[in-house]
Design a protein around this motif. Structure first.
Motif, short mmCIF file in Angstrom:
data_model
loop_
_atom_site.label_atom_id
_atom_site.label_comp_id
_atom_site.label_asym_id
_atom_site.label_seq_id
_atom_site.Cartn_x
_atom_site.Cartn_y
_atom_site.Cartn_z
N VAL A 181 -4.27 -7.68 7.29
CA VAL A 181 -5.37 -6.82 6.86
C VAL A 181 -5.50 -6.87 5.34
N GLY A 182 -4.36 -6.95 4.65
CA GLY A 182 -4.37 -7.04 3.20
C GLY A 182 -2.99 -6.77 2.64
N PHE A 183 -2.96 -6.48 1.34
CA PHE A 183 -1.72 -6.22 0.63
C PHE A 183 -1.82 -4.86 -0.08
N ALA A 184 -0.67 -4.24 -0.30
CA ALA A 184 -0.64 -2.98 -1.03
C ALA A 184 0.60 -2.93 -1.91
N ILE A 185 0.51 -2.17 -3.00
CA ILE A 185 1.69 -1.93 -3.81
C ILE A 185 2.58 -0.96 -3.03
N GLY A 186 3.89 -1.12 -3.18
CA GLY A 186 4.79 -0.28 -2.41
C GLY A 186 6.06 0.06 -3.16
N ASN A 187 6.70 1.12 -2.71
CA ASN A 187 8.03 1.51 -3.18
C ASN A 187 8.94 1.43 -1.97
#
Length: 326
Positions: A181-187
């Motif tokens: 679906v896509g990419f996201a910034i993460g912790n």
């Protein structure tokens, strides 16, 4: 394109296209999951469907409550997983790491052997499988925190430290085909003290919460990503700050290789499931002897992903687990 899943002031759920701090609301879809499923079934790109369904209603990002960028209505149908030892880091760190992994393989630690394998075989030709990376399981959808929500660690944890990473977000189609679906910034957030006691405790150290979002980057991931990771004290002042880099240019594996070694398992191709898969990092405050305290806040941002991901640290009490016989 950046998509944001959010709640408006009246509590209604929406999905919007983010541009210049303004969200253009998508009509007919209240979740990114529904939007993704429609795109899969219509054999249409997610960006094209989102753009065609966006109406005239707009709202300021500052006026909404962001949600995690992708999820399933049943948290048990979301897998949260990740890979480690995949990033080369800065030029200095890269040089130091290459010196560590040079020479006799047998003299290396298991971690350095794994890193060396990635450097040597993590970027195969397109359509081919390279060496498999380190892999770990974090939990299901119940551990995912949206920006603004606390990262809650159990009181038996020895540490709660950030790991600024990029995550791939996926939906499995009706035919068992994984779709990104896509990419996201993460912790990715881990217990580094527990892990350091013995690397066989890695599995325990990863069973923690994580932060994802707030925006979903639709399309291909840029080859180079610049970001900054911060720890803010209880007064909101920066206590620690460090730049980080990601993207394939700064990795020892291709995204395609990491995806292959996750989705090669039939278990992870169950129709309708959601997957959030972290790709690793080379930067963490723990390496600089920072111990983050409850009430302090993690802040991770990268311009490619829009607004920063911000999560305060909290602690939850736990009891000794007792099993009852039936």
């Amino acid at each position: 394109m950046l998509l944001v899943q959010f709640k408006s002031k009246d509590g209604a759920r929406h999905v919007g296209i983010l541009a210049n701090d303004t969200l253009r609301v998508i009509d007919g879809y209240t979740t990114t999951y529904a939007l993704a499923q429609a795109a899969i079934r219509n054999k249409q790109s997610l960006a094209a469907l989102a753009d065609s369904a966006a109406g005239s209603t707009t709202v300021k990002f500052a006026d909404v409550t962001p949600l995690a960028p992708l999820g399933h209505e049943d948290p048990a149908h979301t897998y949260v997983t990740g890979t480690g030892l995949t990033h080369l880091g800065s030029a200095d760190a890269r040089d130091a790491m290459h010196k560590k992994i040079g020479g006799d393989v047998e003299s290396l630690s298991d971690s350095m052997k794994m890193f060396r394998l990635g450097v040597e075989g993590g970027k195969p030709a397109a359509g081919s499988a390279g060496v498999q990376p380190e892999w770990f399981y974090k939990g299901d959808g119940s551990i995912v925190a949206a920006s603004g929500e606390p990262l809650v660690m159990p009181d038996f944890a020895l540490d709660g430290g950030e790991e600024p990473e990029i995550a791939g977000l996926y939906v499995i189609g009706d035919d068992g085909q994984p779709y990104r679906v896509g990419f996201a910034i993460g912790n990715e957030f881990s217990d580094h003290v527990t892990e350091r006691q013995n690397y066989l405790y890695l599995a325990h150290s990863k069973l923690r919460a994580c932060g994802v979002g707030p925006a979903l980057l639709v399309g291909e991931l840029p080859q180079h990503i610049d970001g900054v990771s911060r720890v803010l004290d209880k007064d909101g002042k920066v206590r620690w700050e460090k730049a980080f880099v990601s993207g394939e240019q700064n990795m020892s594996h291709t995204i395609a290789n990491l995806e292959h070694h996750h989705f090669k398992y039939q278990l992870f191709k169950r129709a309708g499931d959601v997957h959030i898969h972290f790709f690793g990092t080379a930067t963490l405050s723990f390496a600089d002897n920072i111990s983050v305290q409850p009430g302090e806040t993690f802040q991770i941002e990268a311009p490619a992903f829009g607004p920063a991901l911000s999560n305060p640290l909290a602690v939850a009490p736990t009891k000794v687990a007792q099993v009852k016989a039936l």
